[in-house]
Design an enzyme around this catalytic site. Structure first.
Site, PDB file in Angstrom:
ATOM      1  N   ARG A   2      -9.120  10.765  -7.785  1.00  0.00           N
ATOM      2  CA  ARG A   2      -8.225  11.469  -6.851  1.00  0.00           C
ATOM      3  C   ARG A   2      -7.393  10.428  -6.113  1.00  0.00           C
ATOM      4  NH1 ARG A   2      -7.505  12.720  -1.783  1.00  0.00           N
ATOM      5  NH2 ARG A   2      -9.327  11.495  -1.143  1.00  0.00           N
ATOM      6  N   LYS A  23      -5.634  -1.999  -0.597  1.00  0.00           N
ATOM      7  CA  LYS A  23      -6.449  -1.870   0.616  1.00  0.00           C
ATOM      8  C   LYS A  23      -7.017  -3.222   1.039  1.00  0.00           C
ATOM      9  CE  LYS A  23      -7.110   1.377   2.510  1.00  0.00           C
ATOM     10  NZ  LYS A  23      -8.092   2.450   2.532  1.00  0.00           N
ATOM     11  N   TYR A  62       0.856  -1.185   0.000  1.00  0.00           N
ATOM     12  CA  TYR A  62       0.000   0.000   0.000  1.00  0.00           C
ATOM     13  C   TYR A  62       0.897   1.241   0.000  1.00  0.00           C
ATOM     14  CZ  TYR A  62      -4.446   2.382   0.477  1.00  0.00           C
ATOM     15  OH  TYR A  62      -5.547   3.152   0.238  1.00  0.00           O
ATOM     16  N   ASP A  80     -11.946   8.151   3.058  1.00  0.00           N
ATOM     17  CA  ASP A  80     -11.241   9.436   3.031  1.00  0.00           C
ATOM     18  C   ASP A  80     -11.926  10.485   3.895  1.00  0.00           C
ATOM     19  OD1 ASP A  80      -9.289   8.559   1.047  1.00  0.00           O
ATOM     20  OD2 ASP A  80     -10.995   8.505  -0.311  1.00  0.00           O
TER      21      ASP A  80
END
Length: 331
Positions: free
Chosen positions: A185, A203, A132, A298
């Protein structure tokens, strides 16, 4: 009668094989007091070795090789997982380039998830930066050049009206967690389109290695609705949709179809939104949070972390820090 006996014998054999396969996942096999049901499969011979979920390389015992039809398909010596881990770590630690280490790990995942998750879970502090952040950011940027075995699912505007049937193309596996991104993004790197697939993959690796979710019950997804990155659209190695990103009602209607299809296919699945552009992240969360099992890492993840810090340090924070801790905590 003979056919009936053969079916019963095969069923008994598969039950035993399922338990053997799960032995290598023993670190992941318990959540509290509830055990994960063994993964059963009717695959035999080379099909076992080419399935990364089932394969464990040369760690198959002689009796397992006999029952699974692997005799002659592997070298004679049985090499336990512990020895395989040592061999992999030796090759891994010789490399100095972070992206090369990322590729080594992903190649291992694509051929032998038993060994892969043993390595990642046993050496999580060493491996996490490569599966990650921060390495996954570079992997996203160069995804077209390092694309390995196909993993996850991709949905495009050209698939409108077919999202539900496409989910059945994934097979008969039950899915517990979906991590989905539209690539708009990616970390601090901006719009990377379908190359953002490395984010959901990474993830979900952590969900398995740290959270104990079985790797056969997760699904990484990209909603490839175009990209506003002109450099990518002009890159001959870019594998995504080559038109500018959809916006407004056309964009939302496609996400609606995806969410409806997922809930119909797997009613109890958890959907995590990952790395959506700011203008869409909160809008989508508020649109679905009351009717679907979903969250946005997020926004909600960051807010939860701040809230936890505030609670932990409540007695030590001054008024200025307390005002800061109250900022941007989502409901």
């Amino acid at each position: 009668c003979c056919s009936f006996c053969c079916r019963q014998l095969r069923a008994a054999m598969l039950r035993r094989i399922g338990c053997d396969i799960q032995r290598s996942f023993r670190r992941l096999a318990y959540s509290g007091e509830r055990a994960v049901r063994p993964l059963l499969s009717d695959k035999l011979r080379s099909d076992v070795l080419t399935d990364p979920i089932l394969n464990k390389g040369t760690a198959w015992s002689h009796s397992e090789r006999e029952r699974l039809g692997l005799r002659g398909l592997l070298p004679a010596r049985v090499l336990p997982l512990e020895k395989q881990v040592e061999r992999f770590l030796f090759a891994f630690r010789k490399e100095s380039d972070d992206l090369t280490k990322y590729r080594l790990l992903r190649e291992l995942q694509d051929r032998n998830e038993t060994l892969f998750f043993r390595v990642v879970s046993d050496y999580i502090k060493e491996m996490a930066p490569y599966v990650y952040t921060p390495t996954v950011g570079r992997a996203c940027q160069e995804y077209g050049q390092i694309l390995l075995r196909g993993r996850g699912m991709y949905f495009t505007p050209e698939d409108r009206g077919h999202f539900l049937s496409m989910l059945y193309n994934f097979g008969d596996r039950d899915i517990d967690v979906i991590v989905v991104t539209d690539g708009s993004r990616i970390l601090g790197l901006g719009d990377l389109g379908m190359q953002g697939m490395a984010i959901p993959i990474g993830k979900l690796i952590l969900y398995t290695a740290v959270g104990g979710i079985h790797p056969s019950r997760v699904l990484p997804v990209v909603l490839d609705f175009g990209t506003n990155n002109a450099k990518l659209r002009n890159d001959p190695n870019y594998l995504g949709v080559l038109h500018p990103r959809l916006e407004g009602e056309e964009y939302v209607s496609l996400v609606d179809e995806f969410m409806d299809a997922v809930r119909h296919r797997w009613p109890r699945v958890l959907v995590q939104f990952e790395d959506f552009a700011t203008q869409n992240a909160q809008t989508l969360l508020e649109r679905y949070m009351d009717d679907y099992l979903c969250f946005n890492d997020d926004t909600q993840g960051t807010g939860t972390y701040i809230r936890a810090l505030r609670s932990k340090n409540k007695k030590k924070t001054n008024k200025q820090n307390d005002r800061f801790a109250r900022v941007a905590i989502p409901r």
